[in-house]
Design a protein around this motif. Structure first.
Motif, PDB file in Angstrom:
ATOM      1  N   ASP A 104      73.047 -70.521  36.951  1.00  0.00           N
ATOM      2  CA  ASP A 104      73.560 -71.170  35.740  1.00  0.00           C
ATOM      3  C   ASP A 104      74.362 -70.194  34.894  1.00  0.00           C
ATOM      4  O   ASP A 104      75.423 -70.535  34.366  1.00  0.00           O
ATOM      5  CB  ASP A 104      72.414 -71.741  34.898  1.00  0.00           C
ATOM      6  CG  ASP A 104      71.795 -72.979  35.507  1.00  0.00           C
ATOM      7  OD1 ASP A 104      72.445 -73.627  36.358  1.00  0.00           O
ATOM      8  OD2 ASP A 104      70.648 -73.310  35.135  1.00  0.00           O
ATOM      9  N   ARG A 105      73.867 -68.984  34.761  1.00  0.00           N
ATOM     10  CA  ARG A 105      74.579 -67.993  33.959  1.00  0.00           C
ATOM     11  C   ARG A 105      75.920 -67.623  34.604  1.00  0.00           C
ATOM     12  O   ARG A 105      76.904 -67.404  33.907  1.00  0.00           O
ATOM     13  CB  ARG A 105      73.721 -66.756  33.744  1.00  0.00           C
ATOM     14  CG  ARG A 105      72.599 -67.040  32.768  1.00  0.00           C
ATOM     15  CD  ARG A 105      71.778 -65.830  32.463  1.00  0.00           C
ATOM     16  NE  ARG A 105      70.675 -66.212  31.591  1.00  0.00           N
ATOM     17  CZ  ARG A 105      69.791 -65.366  31.138  1.00  0.00           C
ATOM     18  NH1 ARG A 105      69.842 -64.096  31.457  1.00  0.00           N
ATOM     19  NH2 ARG A 105      68.817 -65.781  30.342  1.00  0.00           N
ATOM     20  N   ILE A 106      75.948 -67.543  35.925  1.00  0.00           N
ATOM     21  CA  ILE A 106      77.221 -67.270  36.619  1.00  0.00           C
ATOM     22  C   ILE A 106      78.193 -68.415  36.357  1.00  0.00           C
ATOM     23  O   ILE A 106      79.351 -68.197  36.015  1.00  0.00           O
ATOM     24  CB  ILE A 106      76.996 -67.075  38.133  1.00  0.00           C
ATOM     25  CG1 ILE A 106      76.257 -65.757  38.390  1.00  0.00           C
ATOM     26  CG2 ILE A 106      78.329 -67.114  38.891  1.00  0.00           C
ATOM     27  CD1 ILE A 106      75.780 -65.586  39.824  1.00  0.00           C
ATOM     28  N   ASP A 107      77.706 -69.658  36.498  1.00  0.00           N
ATOM     29  CA  ASP A 107      78.578 -70.815  36.319  1.00  0.00           C
ATOM     30  C   ASP A 107      79.081 -70.955  34.885  1.00  0.00           C
ATOM     31  O   ASP A 107      80.169 -71.462  34.645  1.00  0.00           O
ATOM     32  CB  ASP A 107      77.861 -72.101  36.732  1.00  0.00           C
ATOM     33  CG  ASP A 107      77.695 -72.221  38.231  1.00  0.00           C
ATOM     34  OD1 ASP A 107      78.403 -71.496  38.976  1.00  0.00           O
ATOM     35  OD2 ASP A 107      76.856 -73.027  38.674  1.00  0.00           O
ATOM     36  N   ASN A 108      78.277 -70.510  33.920  1.00  0.00           N
ATOM     37  CA  ASN A 108      78.635 -70.676  32.508  1.00  0.00           C
ATOM     38  C   ASN A 108      79.143 -69.386  31.867  1.00  0.00           C
ATOM     39  O   ASN A 108      79.330 -69.336  30.654  1.00  0.00           O
ATOM     40  CB  ASN A 108      77.427 -71.197  31.725  1.00  0.00           C
ATOM     41  CG  ASN A 108      76.988 -72.561  32.220  1.00  0.00           C
ATOM     42  OD1 ASN A 108      77.803 -73.417  32.519  1.00  0.00           O
ATOM     43  ND2 ASN A 108      75.693 -72.759  32.340  1.00  0.00           N
ATOM     44  N   ALA A 109      79.357 -68.357  32.663  1.00  0.00           N
ATOM     45  CA  ALA A 109      79.786 -67.065  32.126  1.00  0.00           C
ATOM     46  C   ALA A 109      81.198 -67.146  31.569  1.00  0.00           C
ATOM     47  O   ALA A 109      82.049 -67.851  32.086  1.00  0.00           O
ATOM     48  CB  ALA A 109      79.728 -65.996  33.213  1.00  0.00           C
ATOM     49  N   GLY A 110      81.403 -66.388  30.531  1.00  0.00           N
ATOM     50  CA  GLY A 110      82.742 -66.291  29.956  1.00  0.00           C
ATOM     51  C   GLY A 110      83.571 -65.292  30.735  1.00  0.00           C
ATOM     52  O   GLY A 110      83.173 -64.781  31.785  1.00  0.00           O
ATOM     53  N   SER A 111      84.700 -64.977  30.213  1.00  0.00           N
ATOM     54  CA  SER A 111      85.632 -64.094  30.909  1.00  0.00           C
ATOM     55  C   SER A 111      85.191 -62.635  30.923  1.00  0.00           C
ATOM     56  O   SER A 111      85.779 -61.820  31.629  1.00  0.00           O
ATOM     57  CB  SER A 111      87.013 -64.206  30.275  1.00  0.00           C
ATOM     58  OG  SER A 111      86.947 -63.806  28.914  1.00  0.00           O
ATOM     59  N   LEU A 112      84.190 -62.272  30.156  1.00  0.00           N
ATOM     60  CA  LEU A 112      83.753 -60.879  30.116  1.00  0.00           C
ATOM     61  C   LEU A 112      82.883 -60.500  31.315  1.00  0.00           C
ATOM     62  O   LEU A 112      82.680 -59.326  31.582  1.00  0.00           O
ATOM     63  CB  LEU A 112      82.986 -60.592  28.818  1.00  0.00           C
ATOM     64  CG  LEU A 112      83.813 -60.710  27.541  1.00  0.00           C
ATOM     65  CD1 LEU A 112      82.941 -60.459  26.327  1.00  0.00           C
ATOM     66  CD2 LEU A 112      84.982 -59.742  27.572  1.00  0.00           C
ATOM     67  N   MET A 113      82.387 -61.474  32.027  1.00  0.00           N
ATOM     68  CA  MET A 113      81.515 -61.181  33.166  1.00  0.00           C
ATOM     69  C   MET A 113      82.310 -61.257  34.460  1.00  0.00           C
ATOM     70  O   MET A 113      83.054 -62.208  34.679  1.00  0.00           O
ATOM     71  CB  MET A 113      80.361 -62.181  33.218  1.00  0.00           C
ATOM     72  CG  MET A 113      79.406 -61.941  34.330  1.00  0.00           C
ATOM     73  SD  MET A 113      78.086 -63.176  34.266  1.00  0.00           S
ATOM     74  CE  MET A 113      77.200 -62.783  35.728  1.00  0.00           C
ATOM     75  N   ARG A 114      82.127 -60.283  35.311  1.00  0.00           N
ATOM     76  CA  ARG A 114      82.773 -60.316  36.626  1.00  0.00           C
ATOM     77  C   ARG A 114      81.882 -61.139  37.554  1.00  0.00           C
ATOM     78  O   ARG A 114      81.054 -60.593  38.267  1.00  0.00           O
ATOM     79  CB  ARG A 114      82.970 -58.905  37.154  1.00  0.00           C
ATOM     80  CG  ARG A 114      83.965 -58.126  36.309  1.00  0.00           C
ATOM     81  CD  ARG A 114      84.457 -56.886  36.980  1.00  0.00           C
ATOM     82  NE  ARG A 114      85.041 -57.226  38.273  1.00  0.00           N
ATOM     83  CZ  ARG A 114      85.030 -56.411  39.322  1.00  0.00           C
ATOM     84  NH1 ARG A 114      84.489 -55.228  39.237  1.00  0.00           N
ATOM     85  NH2 ARG A 114      85.566 -56.778  40.469  1.00  0.00           N
TER      86      ARG A 114
END
Length: 143
Positions: free
Chosen positions: A115-125
């Motif tokens: 879920d966190r990967i799917d909802n991550a903003g642009s700051l996360m690779r």
């Protein structure tokens, strides 16, 4: 539907195919997808994505069988690896109940990570993190 006959990128892994297929499926219709992928590639991608979904029904069935043992269950004396029913018949390997709890906990943590990967903003690779767990970003939307 007739798909492409020869692969454009024959060395792609199942994970790469699944990732590319999901990405393309967001923006292309089925005719365009048929131009991009072979039947075998579509099958490989679909099989890979299906394997990512946990078999919760099987785990629930195992837990139900353990709870349904007549007279409860206990550890067999002198044998640390066997669980037996009230009549002394072996019914499970020691730790099964604990293992099912741990598996459910691990799956819940993995779902939170996805879920966190799917909802991550642009700051996360996300690509870097997703590859660590062989996750295809966005594939949970297909469940």
């Amino acid at each position: 539907m007739a798909h492409r006959e020869i692969s454009a990128q024959p060395d792609r892994t199942d994970w790469q195919l699944a990732q590319e297929y999901l990405h393309r499926a967001r923006y292309a219709d089925s005719a365009r997808l048929a131009e991009l992928f072979t039947d075998e590639e579509v099958t490989r991608a679909a099989t890979y994505l299906a394997a990512q979904h946990p078999d919760a029904d099987r785990l629930t069935a195992i837990e139900a069988r353990l709870k349904a043992v007549p007279g409860g269950w206990r550890q067999r004396g002198g044998d640390i690896g066997v669980i037996e029913d009230g009549d002394g018949r072996p019914v499970a390997v020691l730790g099964t109940e604990w293992l099912t709890q741990q598996l459910r906990r691990a799956r819940a943590q993995l779902d939170r990570l996805r879920d966190r990967i799917d909802n991550a903003g642009s700051l996360m690779r996300i690509h870097h993190v997703a590859t660590a767990i062989d996750y295809v970003p966005g594939s949970r939307e297909t469940e």
